[in-house]
Design a protein around this motif. Structure first.
Motif, short mmCIF file in Angstrom:
data_model
loop_
_atom_site.label_atom_id
_atom_site.label_comp_id
_atom_site.label_asym_id
_atom_site.label_seq_id
_atom_site.Cartn_x
_atom_site.Cartn_y
_atom_site.Cartn_z
N SER A 58 -8.84 -15.89 -5.22
CA SER A 58 -7.69 -15.49 -4.16
C SER A 58 -7.27 -17.24 -3.53
O SER A 58 -6.88 -16.70 -3.25
CB SER A 58 -8.30 -14.23 -3.17
N HIS A 59 -8.44 -17.65 -2.62
CA HIS A 59 -8.68 -18.62 -2.35
C HIS A 59 -7.51 -19.60 -3.13
O HIS A 59 -6.61 -20.87 -2.96
CB HIS A 59 -9.39 -19.81 -1.61
N VAL A 60 -7.24 -19.87 -4.31
CA VAL A 60 -7.27 -20.25 -5.27
C VAL A 60 -5.53 -20.58 -5.09
O VAL A 60 -4.51 -21.30 -4.90
CB VAL A 60 -7.25 -20.93 -6.91
N GLU A 61 -5.30 -19.29 -5.52
CA GLU A 61 -3.52 -18.01 -5.27
C GLU A 61 -2.97 -18.30 -4.61
O GLU A 61 -1.79 -18.66 -4.08
CB GLU A 61 -3.96 -17.22 -6.26
N ARG A 62 -3.40 -18.25 -2.86
CA ARG A 62 -2.51 -18.35 -2.07
C ARG A 62 -2.75 -20.22 -1.78
O ARG A 62 -1.93 -19.84 -0.04
CB ARG A 62 -3.84 -18.28 -0.74
N GLY A 63 -3.31 -20.94 -2.28
CA GLY A 63 -3.86 -22.44 -1.98
C GLY A 63 -3.87 -23.36 -1.08
O GLY A 63 -3.56 -23.67 -0.44
N LYS A 64 -5.60 -22.15 -0.66
CA LYS A 64 -6.02 -22.87 0.31
C LYS A 64 -7.43 -23.52 -0.35
O LYS A 64 -8.02 -23.97 0.31
CB LYS A 64 -6.93 -20.94 1.45
N THR A 65 -7.42 -23.34 -1.42
CA THR A 65 -8.41 -25.14 -1.82
C THR A 65 -7.42 -25.32 -2.64
O THR A 65 -6.56 -25.60 -3.44
CB THR A 65 -9.73 -23.75 -2.64
N ARG A 66 -8.48 -26.79 -3.59
CA ARG A 66 -7.64 -27.42 -4.29
C ARG A 66 -8.95 -27.30 -5.56
O ARG A 66 -10.06 -28.22 -5.38
CB ARG A 66 -7.53 -29.10 -3.69
N CYS A 67 -8.47 -26.94 -6.83
CA CYS A 67 -9.56 -26.66 -7.61
C CYS A 67 -9.16 -28.06 -8.17
O CYS A 67 -9.03 -28.61 -8.02
CB CYS A 67 -8.77 -24.89 -8.76
N ARG A 68 -10.49 -27.79 -9.48
CA ARG A 68 -11.06 -29.77 -10.06
C ARG A 68 -10.17 -28.41 -11.18
O ARG A 68 -9.63 -27.74 -11.81
CB ARG A 68 -12.89 -29.49 -10.21
N PHE A 69 -9.59 -29.88 -12.31
CA PHE A 69 -9.57 -29.87 -13.20
C PHE A 69 -10.42 -29.10 -14.38
O PHE A 69 -9.27 -27.78 -15.21
CB PHE A 69 -8.55 -31.56 -13.99
N ASP A 70 -11.63 -29.09 -14.47
CA ASP A 70 -12.39 -28.14 -15.00
C ASP A 70 -12.22 -27.02 -14.82
O ASP A 70 -12.06 -25.73 -15.48
CB ASP A 70 -14.04 -28.51 -15.13
N PHE A 71 -11.80 -26.90 -13.59
CA PHE A 71 -11.87 -25.03 -13.27
C PHE A 71 -10.10 -24.38 -14.04
O PHE A 71 -9.59 -23.54 -14.44
CB PHE A 71 -11.79 -24.47 -11.94
#
Length: 267
Positions: free
Chosen positions: A47-60
């Motif tokens: 949810s945080h990734v989809e809402r732009g609340k966190t910066r995921c790593r390339f591996d994710f």
């Protein structure tokens, strides 16, 4: 590869990436819980990734791409995110307006000749674009921008747009019926500008405003559109939009005029 750095969290760039993840997840028929199980994280993290609340790593991002069978689309979106956040700010005359529009909390539009693309029916868009692929792309973009959480959208439309035939009479009737329907939705305001002279208004334009109050504009000229994040341009366009709203009919009277045009011209 390390996590992207250089931009604060909850930036337009992160929300653009998150919107692409959400689009591909929904296309795969998965909810957030199911996707989280596939990539071994919590539903809250998805949810945080989809809402732009966190910066995921390339591996994710790579695991997401595989789980959603996205054929590299998520990896490409992550790489575009990385390239964008390497810069400290938008270049004054080089802003990707569709991406800014996608993450905006407020969109203001002034149209002089046709119904804005966000409000077009498929038949109306098809009569303008001719190419079925371009029409499908426009319909897809509408869905992305208008999905929850939907931005507030204020539109000032010149009265001549209601009278100018695009496609058949049936296409026009459907388009104006749809415009009426949209005007009743929460967060959407449609105002019709009578045939009056507004000195500052010389061309159609749109302004997209982010939650952090940063803005970008798309300005139509004789041959192609120009995108700008120039403070001078935006100050001028904000003033122009205020003048247009002041001269336009109010929302209720605008609906009444649209209904009248449907009955008298497109029935």
């Amino acid at each position: 590869m390390a996590e992207p750095r250089g931009k604060g969290k909850d930036s337009p760039e992160l929300r653009t990436f998150g919107a692409e993840v959400r689009r591909l997840r929904e296309a795969a028929g998965l909810n957030q819980t199911a996707l989280a199980a596939l990539v071994h994280v919590s539903r809250a993290y998805v949810s945080h990734v989809e809402r732009g609340k966190t910066r995921c790593r390339f591996d994710f991002a790579n695991r997401l791409d595989g789980a959603l069978r996205a054929n590299g689309e998520i990896i490409q979106a992550w790489n575009e995110l990385l390239e964008t956040i390497k810069s400290t700010k938008y270049a004054t005359y080089f802003v990707n307006f569709p991406k800014v529009e996608l993450t905006a909390g407020l969109i203001r539009v002034y149209e002089t000749h046709i119904v804005n693309g966000l409000f077009q029916t498929e038949a109306y868009a098809g009569a303008i674009l001719k190419n079925p692929d371009d029409t499908a792309s426009r319909m897809g973009r509408q869905k992305q921008v208008m999905c929850s959480p939907m931005p507030k959208i204020f539109v000032v439309l010149e009265e001549s747009v209601l009278l100018r035939q695009v496609g058949t009479v049936e296409v026009m009737r459907e388009q104006l019926d749809y415009l009426l329907d949209l005007s009743r939705r929460d967060g959407i305001r449609v105002q019709i500008l009578p045939p009056v002279y507004v000195e500052e208004a010389r061309a159609a334009f749109a302004i997209a405003t982010q939650s952090d109050r940063s803005e970008a504009a798309y300005i139509v000229n004789a041959t192609e559109g120009v995108t700008s994040a120039s403070a001078e341009d935006l100050a001028s366009l904000n003033e122009t939009f205020a003048s247009l709203q002041a001269e336009a009919l109010n929302v209720r009277d605008s609906r009444a005029l649209i209904r009248k045009v449907i009955e008298e011209r497109w029935t």
